[in-house]
Design a protein around this motif. Structure first.
Motif, mmCIF file in Angstrom:
data_model
loop_
_atom_site.group_PDB
_atom_site.id
_atom_site.type_symbol
_atom_site.label_atom_id
_atom_site.label_comp_id
_atom_site.label_asym_id
_atom_site.label_seq_id
_atom_site.Cartn_x
_atom_site.Cartn_y
_atom_site.Cartn_z
ATOM 1 N N GLU A 137 0.828 -1.206 0.000
ATOM 2 C CA GLU A 137 0.000 0.000 0.000
ATOM 3 C C GLU A 137 0.864 1.259 0.000
ATOM 4 O O GLU A 137 0.522 2.268 -0.618
ATOM 5 N N GLY A 197 -10.311 5.453 3.668
ATOM 6 C CA GLY A 197 -8.890 5.286 3.928
ATOM 7 C C GLY A 197 -8.534 5.557 5.369
ATOM 8 O O GLY A 197 -7.747 4.833 5.985
ATOM 9 N N GLY A 201 -7.267 2.821 7.896
ATOM 10 C CA GLY A 201 -5.857 3.109 8.139
ATOM 11 C C GLY A 201 -4.984 2.995 6.914
ATOM 12 O O GLY A 201 -3.806 2.641 7.026
ATOM 13 N N SER A 202 -5.506 3.277 5.721
ATOM 14 C CA SER A 202 -4.735 3.173 4.474
ATOM 15 C C SER A 202 -4.312 4.564 4.020
ATOM 16 O O SER A 202 -5.124 5.345 3.524
ATOM 17 N N ARG A 262 4.366 7.633 6.447
ATOM 18 C CA ARG A 262 4.064 6.202 6.558
ATOM 19 C C ARG A 262 5.282 5.356 6.192
ATOM 20 O O ARG A 262 5.575 4.351 6.838
ATOM 21 N N TRP A 295 3.063 1.176 11.253
ATOM 22 C CA TRP A 295 1.990 0.723 10.376
ATOM 23 C C TRP A 295 2.568 -0.249 9.353
ATOM 24 O O TRP A 295 3.629 0.002 8.776
ATOM 25 N N HIS A 298 -2.570 -1.214 6.497
ATOM 26 C CA HIS A 298 -3.506 -0.520 7.365
ATOM 27 C C HIS A 298 -3.664 -1.239 8.703
ATOM 28 O O HIS A 298 -4.695 -1.151 9.345
ATOM 29 N N ARG A 334 -6.928 -0.038 15.695
ATOM 30 C CA ARG A 334 -6.242 -0.647 14.556
ATOM 31 C C ARG A 334 -5.030 -1.480 14.953
ATOM 32 O O ARG A 334 -4.305 -1.957 14.086
#
Length: 367
Positions: A137, A197, A201-202, A262, A295, A298, A334
């Motif tokens: 991702e 998203g 959590g993307s 990220r 992370w 996600h 999450r």
């Protein structure tokens, strides 16, 4: 140094929710009181969950399925928008609307790298990719950021070209309606992608939503340009196009910053604060040492070192670690897995339990 279950253990310790022993200063272990058991059971009734590995996979699959559904719906909406604009282009011959139509159609294809990333994320971890394929991702996020950058370059190039060579626009009401359709369609897709998203959590899907928003700005530029042309100002379209280019660059900066964070394993400091506060509240945890979170796709993972009473036996120390992990899974959104390393207090004579690792530690930085 870490608390690891025996190799032949049939399941992870946190799969069970048996009562955990409390640790008294005198070294004796008493079972939890009625109030503790009642609170524990009530928590599970109000927030039902499971920590089984298969259930964690199911949650990840569900999140990926939601992401795929968002991509397909977004692609359908953008497809309809592109077709409507293409019909108006054929009627009016508007070069501006043609560029916006091609831009929207091409940008809809950004769903492809995200779709591939979500599919890869469903694959099980292997001995080579021990954390799974969630990082795909983040790679998709890079592709999307590059696409936004290309959109900014294309918008700027087109605006400058129209300044140097102004063009007449016919069928202005139809062009304005098509541009408004493009703006509404892209803004709806942007909000839908960003909302989904953030929920799953993307970062890549959020970046793609921001990208759709830039497409809406481009369509809005066509609308404002058509309005200016209707008032007799031929340079209205290219001037507004340059202003929209600046807006696209601002959105590009936000999307690039999010994807970069990220990739660098950045997390919201509030999540770290929540994790530390939760660990300190676990019975048997004297203090919290190193705490790391990251992370993977996600899904959020955590690693923490907690200080416990060095006089506890191995089983009791392990129970404290299990209870700490259990508390984190409840408290941090999450979070799908946490590795807890119990550090005992110094033994007799103040011996450092980590003395054997002293020569491996990097010296502390000044300041």
């Amino acid at each position: 140094m870490r608390e690891n279950p025996p190799a032949n253990e049939p399941h992870r310790p946190h799969a069970s929710h048996e009562p955990h022993a409390s640790h008294e200063p005198d070294g004796h272990h008493h079972g939890p009181g009625r109030r503790a058991r009642f609170t524990h059971r009530l928590t599970h009734l109000l927030t039902p969950h499971s920590h089984q590995a298969s259930d964690k996979v199911d949650q990840a699959m569900e999140a990926s399925a939601e992401g795929m559904r968002t991509l397909w719906i977004s692609l359908a909406v953008l497809g309809v928008t592109t077709v409507v604009q293409a019909l108006v282009v054929a009627l009016s011959g508007s070069v501006a609307l043609l560029g916006d139509t091609l831009h929207n159609g091409a940008d809809a294809l950004t769903a492809v790298p995200l779709g591939v990333a979500f599919l890869l994320g469903r694959r099980a971890a292997t001995r080579r990719f021990t954390y799974g394929y969630g990082r795909a991702e983040d790679l998709a996020g890079i592709v999307i950021v590059l696409t936004i950058a290309a959109s900014a370059v294309l918008a700027a190039w087109t605006a400058v070209d129209r300044l140097l060579d102004p063009r007449e626009i016919s069928h202005l009401p139809a062009v304005a309606a098509a541009a408004l359709t493009g703006f509404v369609g892209n803004e709806w897709v942007a909000r839908y992608r960003i909302r989904t998203g953030r929920r799953i959590g993307s970062a890549a899907l959020v970046a793609d939503g921001l990208h759709a928003r830039t497409d809406g700005f481009t369509s809005l530029a066509v609308l404002l340009g058509a309005g200016g042309a209707a008032l007799g100002w031929r340079l209205a379209d290219p001037v507004v196009g340059l202003l929209i280019t600046v807006a696209i660059l601002l959105v590009l900066g936000g999307a690039a910053r999010e994807v970069f964070r990220r990739l660098m394993d950045s997390v919201d400091p509030a999540l770290v604060d929540t994790a530390e506060r939760t660990l300190r509240g676990v019975p048997g945890v004297l203090s919290v040492g190193e705490l790391r979170m990251r992370w993977i796709g996600h899904q959020l993972r955590a690693e923490a070192a907690v200080v416990i009473d060095g006089a506890l036996d191995l089983f009791s120390a392990h129970q404290v670690a299990v209870e700490a992990e259990h508390a984190l899974l409840h408290a941090v959104p999450r979070l799908t897995d946490a590795l807890i390393h119990p550090d005992p207090t110094p033994g007799a004579g103040g011996l450092d339990p980590h003395a054997a690792l002293a020569h491996h530690r990097r010296p502390a930085r000044a300041g």
